[in-house]
Design a protein around this motif. Structure first.
Motif, PDB file in Angstrom:
ATOM      1  N   LEU A  15      24.078  69.533  75.232  1.00 40.35           N
ATOM      2  CA  LEU A  15      24.004  68.637  74.078  1.00 40.35           C
ATOM      3  C   LEU A  15      24.030  67.158  74.460  1.00 40.35           C
ATOM      4  CD1 LEU A  15      26.452  70.601  71.748  1.00 40.35           C
ATOM      5  CD2 LEU A  15      23.981  70.332  71.422  1.00 40.35           C
ATOM      6  N   ALA A  16      24.148  66.863  75.744  1.00 42.79           N
ATOM      7  CA  ALA A  16      24.229  65.466  76.184  1.00 42.79           C
ATOM      8  C   ALA A  16      23.013  64.689  75.682  1.00 42.79           C
ATOM      9  CB  ALA A  16      24.302  65.398  77.702  1.00 42.79           C
ATOM     10  N   GLY A  17      23.275  63.555  75.049  1.00 36.78           N
ATOM     11  CA  GLY A  17      22.194  62.724  74.518  1.00 36.78           C
ATOM     12  C   GLY A  17      21.782  63.085  73.113  1.00 36.78           C
ATOM     13  N   HIS A  18      22.329  64.179  72.572  1.00 42.43           N
ATOM     14  CA  HIS A  18      22.023  64.585  71.201  1.00 42.43           C
ATOM     15  C   HIS A  18      23.220  64.272  70.297  1.00 42.43           C
ATOM     16  CE1 HIS A  18      18.424  66.843  72.377  1.00 42.43           C
ATOM     17  NE2 HIS A  18      19.118  67.240  73.430  1.00 42.43           N
ATOM     18  N   PRO A  19      22.979  63.897  69.050  1.00 47.48           N
ATOM     19  CA  PRO A  19      24.098  63.741  68.122  1.00 47.48           C
ATOM     20  C   PRO A  19      24.810  65.085  67.952  1.00 47.48           C
ATOM     21  CG  PRO A  19      22.078  62.801  67.224  1.00 47.48           C
ATOM     22  CD  PRO A  19      21.686  63.593  68.434  1.00 47.48           C
ATOM     23  N   THR A  20      26.108  65.084  68.091  1.00 45.57           N
ATOM     24  CA  THR A  20      26.863  66.335  67.953  1.00 45.57           C
ATOM     25  C   THR A  20      27.846  66.237  66.796  1.00 45.57           C
ATOM     26  OG1 THR A  20      28.517  65.597  69.561  1.00 45.57           O
ATOM     27  CG2 THR A  20      26.678  66.911  70.399  1.00 45.57           C
ATOM     28  N   ARG A  21      28.316  67.389  66.352  1.00 41.53           N
ATOM     29  CA  ARG A  21      29.231  67.473  65.228  1.00 41.53           C
ATOM     30  C   ARG A  21      30.395  68.368  65.627  1.00 41.53           C
ATOM     31  NH1 ARG A  21      25.893  69.522  62.199  1.00 41.53           N
ATOM     32  NH2 ARG A  21      26.648  71.674  62.278  1.00 41.53           N
ATOM     33  N   PRO A  22      31.329  67.869  66.454  1.00 38.53           N
ATOM     34  CA  PRO A  22      32.497  68.680  66.812  1.00 38.53           C
ATOM     35  C   PRO A  22      33.329  69.017  65.580  1.00 38.53           C
ATOM     36  CG  PRO A  22      32.318  66.727  68.204  1.00 38.53           C
ATOM     37  CD  PRO A  22      31.363  66.538  67.063  1.00 38.53           C
ATOM     38  N   LEU A  23      34.181  70.020  65.711  1.00 39.53           N
ATOM     39  CA  LEU A  23      35.110  70.323  64.636  1.00 39.53           C
ATOM     40  C   LEU A  23      36.023  69.128  64.394  1.00 39.53           C
ATOM     41  CD1 LEU A  23      34.116  73.213  65.431  1.00 39.53           C
ATOM     42  CD2 LEU A  23      36.413  74.017  64.893  1.00 39.53           C
ATOM     43  N   THR A  24      36.373  68.908  63.149  1.00 38.52           N
ATOM     44  CA  THR A  24      37.302  67.830  62.813  1.00 38.52           C
ATOM     45  C   THR A  24      38.733  68.249  63.157  1.00 38.52           C
ATOM     46  OG1 THR A  24      37.732  68.643  60.590  1.00 38.52           O
ATOM     47  CG2 THR A  24      35.804  67.199  60.876  1.00 38.52           C
ATOM     48  N   PRO A  25      39.645  67.295  63.294  1.00 39.49           N
ATOM     49  CA  PRO A  25      41.045  67.666  63.527  1.00 39.49           C
ATOM     50  C   PRO A  25      41.587  68.636  62.472  1.00 39.49           C
ATOM     51  CG  PRO A  25      40.749  65.339  63.979  1.00 39.49           C
ATOM     52  CD  PRO A  25      39.444  65.833  63.378  1.00 39.49           C
ATOM     53  N   ALA A  26      41.190  68.448  61.228  1.00 36.53           N
ATOM     54  CA  ALA A  26      41.653  69.360  60.160  1.00 36.53           C
ATOM     55  C   ALA A  26      41.105  70.763  60.375  1.00 36.53           C
ATOM     56  CB  ALA A  26      41.240  68.812  58.808  1.00 36.53           C
ATOM     57  N   GLN A  27      39.842  70.869  60.773  1.00 30.80           N
ATOM     58  CA  GLN A  27      39.250  72.170  61.024  1.00 30.80           C
ATOM     59  C   GLN A  27      39.933  72.875  62.212  1.00 30.80           C
ATOM     60  OE1 GLN A  27      35.207  70.774  61.384  1.00 30.80           O
ATOM     61  NE2 GLN A  27      34.629  71.572  59.372  1.00 30.80           N
ATOM     62  N   VAL A  28      40.228  72.092  63.252  1.00 32.06           N
ATOM     63  CA  VAL A  28      40.942  72.647  64.405  1.00 32.06           C
ATOM     64  C   VAL A  28      42.334  73.116  63.980  1.00 32.06           C
ATOM     65  CG1 VAL A  28      41.942  72.128  66.641  1.00 32.06           C
ATOM     66  CG2 VAL A  28      39.645  71.317  66.104  1.00 32.06           C
ATOM     67  N   ALA A  29      43.037  72.291  63.216  1.00 30.50           N
ATOM     68  CA  ALA A  29      44.393  72.650  62.790  1.00 30.50           C
ATOM     69  C   ALA A  29      44.391  73.917  61.943  1.00 30.50           C
ATOM     70  CB  ALA A  29      45.005  71.489  61.996  1.00 30.50           C
ATOM     71  N   ALA A  30      43.359  74.106  61.146  1.00 30.04           N
ATOM     72  CA  ALA A  30      43.271  75.294  60.289  1.00 30.04           C
ATOM     73  C   ALA A  30      43.103  76.567  61.103  1.00 30.04           C
ATOM     74  CB  ALA A  30      42.126  75.140  59.304  1.00 30.04           C
ATOM     75  N   LEU A  31      42.640  76.422  62.333  1.00 34.41           N
ATOM     76  CA  LEU A  31      42.447  77.599  63.200  1.00 34.41           C
ATOM     77  C   LEU A  31      43.725  77.993  63.906  1.00 34.41           C
ATOM     78  CD1 LEU A  31      38.960  76.624  64.611  1.00 34.41           C
ATOM     79  CD2 LEU A  31      39.451  78.511  63.036  1.00 34.41           C
ATOM     80  N   GLY A  32      44.763  77.165  63.800  1.00 31.91           N
ATOM     81  CA  GLY A  32      46.075  77.571  64.280  1.00 31.91           C
ATOM     82  C   GLY A  32      46.391  77.262  65.717  1.00 31.91           C
ATOM     83  N   ARG A  33      45.627  76.418  66.400  1.00 33.43           N
ATOM     84  CA  ARG A  33      46.002  76.044  67.768  1.00 33.43           C
ATOM     85  C   ARG A  33      46.295  74.551  67.843  1.00 33.43           C
ATOM     86  NH1 ARG A  33      47.004  77.778  72.658  1.00 33.43           N
ATOM     87  NH2 ARG A  33      45.960  79.749  72.454  1.00 33.43           N
TER      88      ARG A  33
END
Length: 206
Positions: free
Chosen positions: A188-206
């Protein structure tokens, strides 16, 4: 799991990692704690050929108890298991893409890879980047203990990942997910990316 079962599990995991090119040559090491003893792959061994009877045994402080000489990185395994009493296994690889990430300049030392997928967030979480030390340099022990108490997955600068888990299967799954995310990171280098947001990560429980 008794010691015989742990030895056999280490060999199965070692073969799997090697055959899928997650390790190469004599790189990488695996350990499993059974009671007060830690079984670990020996120094100079290949994960593609190591046998159950070849494994070394160390104690919680990394002292050699039995078998051939342990990996020179046995202290990493012992340190991580000391500060993570709920974990029983550690996997360290030099997998290509994770090692490549560890060589990049300008990484966030608190979190070297973005959470590109839900599975990375669940199996790895945050990935601290530890400062460079030569392989086998026990001066890294304190850093491993301090950081490992808070994170089960670590990235050694210019080296590769070290991951612990409640079981060997969990540690292996996490190190594989880390390598897969490192691969995505470069794709994905050089492409606009959409990582998970902190809220989305927190909802996954880690």
């Amino acid at each position: 799991m008794d010691e015989t079962g742990a030895r056999n599990a280490i060999v199965r995991a070692a073969r799997s990692l090697f055959e899928r090119s997650l390790t190469h040559g004599s790189t990488g090491n695996i350990s499993v704690r059974v009671g007060g003893r830690i079984l670990i792959t020996p120094t100079g061994s290949s994960l593609g050929t190591v046998r159950a009877e070849d494994l070394s045994v160390i104690d919680a402080n990394g002292a050699h108890l039995d078998g051939p000489a342990p990996s020179k990185e046995a202290f990493l395994h012992a340190a991580l298991l000391r500060v993570r009493p709920g974990d029983t296994a550690v996997v360290h690889t030099h997998s290509t893409h994770a090692a490549a990430v560890s060589c990049l300049d300008g990484l966030d030392a608190e979190d070297a890879l973005p959470a590109l997928t839900a599975y990375y967030a669940m199996r790895v979480g945050r990935l601290p980047l530890l400062p460079y030390h030569a392989p086998g340099d026990t001066a890294l022990t304190g850093v491993i203990e301090a950081t490992g108490a808070r994170h089960h997955a670590l990235l050694l600068a210019n080296h590769g990942p070290v991951v612990s888990g409640a079981s060997l299967a969990q540690a292996t799954d996490a190190v594989e997910e880390l390598e897969e995310t490192a691969t995505l990171f470069f794709l994905l280098a050089g492409h606009p990316t959409r990582p998970l947001t902190p809220a989305q990560v927190a909802a996954l429980g880690r």
